[in-house]
Design a protein around this motif. Structure first.
Motif, PDB file in Angstrom:
ATOM      1  N   MET A 136       9.647  36.025 -19.047  1.00 22.71           N
ATOM      2  CA  MET A 136      10.048  37.316 -19.627  1.00 22.71           C
ATOM      3  C   MET A 136      10.923  38.032 -18.600  1.00 22.71           C
ATOM      4  O   MET A 136      10.411  38.702 -17.699  1.00 22.71           O
ATOM      5  CB  MET A 136       8.824  38.169 -19.960  1.00 22.71           C
ATOM      6  CG  MET A 136       7.891  37.571 -20.975  1.00 22.71           C
ATOM      7  SD  MET A 136       6.475  38.665 -21.288  1.00 22.71           S
ATOM      8  CE  MET A 136       5.493  37.634 -22.370  1.00 22.71           C
ATOM      9  N   PRO A 137      12.228  37.891 -18.694  1.00 27.53           N
ATOM     10  CA  PRO A 137      13.114  38.495 -17.691  1.00 27.53           C
ATOM     11  C   PRO A 137      12.956  40.006 -17.561  1.00 27.53           C
ATOM     12  O   PRO A 137      13.130  40.556 -16.475  1.00 27.53           O
ATOM     13  CB  PRO A 137      14.519  38.128 -18.197  1.00 27.53           C
ATOM     14  CG  PRO A 137      14.307  36.946 -19.096  1.00 27.53           C
ATOM     15  CD  PRO A 137      12.969  37.140 -19.714  1.00 27.53           C
ATOM     16  N   GLU A 138      12.609  40.683 -18.648  1.00 26.03           N
ATOM     17  CA  GLU A 138      12.520  42.142 -18.616  1.00 26.03           C
ATOM     18  C   GLU A 138      11.093  42.648 -18.442  1.00 26.03           C
ATOM     19  O   GLU A 138      10.832  43.837 -18.593  1.00 26.03           O
ATOM     20  CB  GLU A 138      13.109  42.721 -19.903  1.00 26.03           C
ATOM     21  CG  GLU A 138      14.587  42.351 -20.116  1.00 26.03           C
ATOM     22  CD  GLU A 138      15.130  42.925 -21.407  1.00 26.03           C
ATOM     23  OE1 GLU A 138      14.345  43.581 -22.131  1.00 26.03           O
ATOM     24  OE2 GLU A 138      16.336  42.727 -21.682  1.00 26.03           O
ATOM     25  N   MET A 139      10.143  41.771 -18.114  1.00 27.48           N
ATOM     26  CA  MET A 139       8.761  42.209 -17.963  1.00 27.48           C
ATOM     27  C   MET A 139       8.596  43.049 -16.690  1.00 27.48           C
ATOM     28  O   MET A 139       9.057  42.664 -15.616  1.00 27.48           O
ATOM     29  CB  MET A 139       7.821  41.007 -17.897  1.00 27.48           C
ATOM     30  CG  MET A 139       6.354  41.382 -17.769  1.00 27.48           C
ATOM     31  SD  MET A 139       5.268  39.945 -17.863  1.00 27.48           S
ATOM     32  CE  MET A 139       5.860  38.979 -16.481  1.00 27.48           C
ATOM     33  N   GLU A 148       6.045  39.087 -30.538  1.00 29.04           N
ATOM     34  CA  GLU A 148       5.445  37.951 -29.831  1.00 29.04           C
ATOM     35  C   GLU A 148       6.356  37.470 -28.705  1.00 29.04           C
ATOM     36  O   GLU A 148       5.890  37.133 -27.610  1.00 29.04           O
ATOM     37  CB  GLU A 148       5.185  36.822 -30.820  1.00 29.04           C
ATOM     38  CG  GLU A 148       4.601  35.569 -30.199  1.00 29.04           C
ATOM     39  CD  GLU A 148       4.421  34.463 -31.214  1.00 29.04           C
ATOM     40  OE1 GLU A 148       4.653  33.297 -30.857  1.00 29.04           O
ATOM     41  OE2 GLU A 148       4.065  34.780 -32.369  1.00 29.04           O
ATOM     42  N   LYS A 149       7.654  37.447 -28.967  1.00 28.15           N
ATOM     43  CA  LYS A 149       8.610  37.020 -27.955  1.00 28.15           C
ATOM     44  C   LYS A 149       8.630  37.977 -26.773  1.00 28.15           C
ATOM     45  O   LYS A 149       8.760  37.564 -25.609  1.00 28.15           O
ATOM     46  CB  LYS A 149      10.004  36.939 -28.586  1.00 28.15           C
ATOM     47  CG  LYS A 149      11.097  36.501 -27.625  1.00 28.15           C
ATOM     48  CD  LYS A 149      12.429  36.436 -28.338  1.00 28.15           C
ATOM     49  CE  LYS A 149      13.549  36.042 -27.372  1.00 28.15           C
ATOM     50  NZ  LYS A 149      14.872  36.010 -28.054  1.00 28.15           N
ATOM     51  N   LYS A 150       8.445  39.250 -27.053  1.00 29.83           N
ATOM     52  CA  LYS A 150       8.488  40.259 -25.999  1.00 29.83           C
ATOM     53  C   LYS A 150       7.207  40.305 -25.194  1.00 29.83           C
ATOM     54  O   LYS A 150       7.231  40.472 -23.969  1.00 29.83           O
ATOM     55  CB  LYS A 150       8.748  41.636 -26.640  1.00 29.83           C
ATOM     56  CG  LYS A 150       8.746  42.789 -25.644  1.00 29.83           C
ATOM     57  CD  LYS A 150       8.934  44.111 -26.364  1.00 29.83           C
ATOM     58  CE  LYS A 150       8.836  45.279 -25.387  1.00 29.83           C
ATOM     59  NZ  LYS A 150       8.947  46.578 -26.078  1.00 29.83           N
ATOM     60  N   GLU A 151       6.053  40.143 -25.847  1.00 31.85           N
ATOM     61  CA  GLU A 151       4.775  40.339 -25.180  1.00 31.85           C
ATOM     62  C   GLU A 151       4.080  39.040 -24.787  1.00 31.85           C
ATOM     63  O   GLU A 151       3.159  39.065 -23.983  1.00 31.85           O
ATOM     64  CB  GLU A 151       3.828  41.159 -26.088  1.00 31.85           C
ATOM     65  CG  GLU A 151       4.410  42.459 -26.586  1.00 31.85           C
ATOM     66  CD  GLU A 151       4.752  43.427 -25.467  1.00 31.85           C
ATOM     67  OE1 GLU A 151       4.376  43.151 -24.319  1.00 31.85           O
ATOM     68  OE2 GLU A 151       5.397  44.448 -25.738  1.00 31.85           O
TER      69      GLU A 151
END
Length: 376
Positions: free
Chosen positions: A67-70, A31-34
């Motif tokens: 999301m810094p890495e999105m 959830e944190k990633k997406e």
């Protein structure tokens, strides 16, 4: 920019080991990633299992979640011709026929010409297995500032109204100067306020008992040209009269041009003066107020971003969209009333608000309702 949470497009099955047993997943990390939270984290493997699910499947997306890495893709997304879903790793792609199947509606779509070189070893970024949530960054050739039409309920005590006015004033102060704002207030009547600079600012008061269409609103607010002005109107050059009468020059203006006038109107607002008998709810024409606001933004900002933001202190008690009568002995309908079909105003209110929703969606506008009722 357009943010697309492709994880919301399909609910993946829970991973299983070679023995068929479910493997634990860190859903909090996912959830944190997406930026997507699902009501269930496992897809039923059969129709029998699906019938045993009590709660429906759903997803809550957070489009603006940092999301810094999105991944950011510098081009427009490929969308389904039927439901407008975006091409994502869950879609089936036929590399030979250059077609893809939507994972939501199962519609077959042709890939665009610039995708005809793709194959299993040469995929566009949106088909990478790890690119579940991506952001598309597109060039906007004609950027337009967003529009916010504030609709404020005045049928409350002086203390509550002051708090509401302070909150609305703070909201306007935090908006960028180029944002467009307008103000509509309502109680037993609906008032549309002019925000343009004038020696004598004007307000238009409309009855709260009858629905108002966009065409009727144009006449009531004097937004249309007279027969003589219409006969001499030059479509190419326009006219000074048409520009001065436009809603975008009178009722909805940039914050930089109308902040002082708007704050002055808010400071002078008083609770709705319409008399209220003991044991009754106030006259509150919420349905008509939303209809007026919808017609105003449709007239001035059709097909561009706009939000109608309604701040109300209770249910609609008069006119179209009424959900409860004024007599306090009549309680608001409950879920039991819905199940029995005995909710008094339910069908008429649903029909009316559905029609308002269609009007708003037709012009790509959004309705926000901030409601609180303490009189039950």
């Amino acid at each position: 920019r357009a943010c697309v949470g492709a994880a919301a497009a399909a609910f993946p099955r829970r991973p299983r080991d070679r023995g068929g047993r479910a493997v634990a997943m860190d859903f909090a990390e996912l959830e944190k990633k997406e930026g997507v939270r699902l009501s269930w984290n496992a897809w039923p493997s059969s129709r029998i299992e699906a019938t045993r699910v009590v709660l429906p499947f759903g997803a809550v997306c957070t489009p603006c979640k940092p999301m810094p890495e999105m991944p950011v893709l510098p081009y427009a997304p490929v969308v389904c011709t039927e439901c407008s879903a975006v091409l994502n790793p869950y879609c089936m792609v036929d590399y030979h026929q250059k077609r893809w199947q939507c994972c939501l509606c199962n519609t077959g779509n042709a890939l665009p010409r610039n995708y005809h070189e793709i194959n299993e070893n040469n995929l566009p970024a949106e088909l990478f297995p790890g690119y579940i949530t991506v952001e598309y960054q597109m060039d906007n050739k004609n950027p337009r500032p967003p529009c916010f039409l504030l609709v404020l309920d005045t049928t409350m005590s002086a203390e509550e109204l002051q708090d509401a006015k302070d909150s609305v004033g703070q909201l306007v102060a935090l908006l960028p100067e180029e944002c467009l704002v307008g103000l509509v207030t309502f109680g037993a009547t609906v008032t549309v306020h002019e925000l343009c600079e004038s020696a004598m600012p004007r307000s238009y008061v409309l009855r709260g008992t009858d629905d108002v269409t966009q065409e009727q609103l144009k006449r009531l607010l004097q937004l249309e040209l007279s027969p003589h002005e219409h006969a001499t109107y030059d479509k190419i050059k326009g006219s000074a009269v048409a520009q001065s009468n436009a809603a975008s020059r009178r009722f909805i203006l940039p914050v930089s041009e109308c902040e002082f006038a708007l704050q002055t109107i808010l400071d002078e607002l008083e609770p709705d003066p319409f008399p209220r008998e003991p044991g009754t709810r106030p006259f509150r024409a919420t349905g008509v107020a939303i209809a007026v606001a919808q017609g105003l933004v449709a007239e001035s900002h059709s097909a561009q971003g706009a939000r109608v933001m309604v701040f109300t202190s209770g249910p609609c008690t008069m006119g179209p969209g009424t959900v409860v009568g004024r007599d306090m002995s009549e309680n608001l309908r409950t879920h039991a009333d819905f199940n029995k079909g005995s909710a008094k105003h339910f069908k008429a209110a649903c029909k009316y608000y559905n029609s308002l929703g269609i009007r708003l969606a037709t012009h790509a506008h959004t309705l926000d309702v901030f409601a609180c009722s303490l009189d039950q």
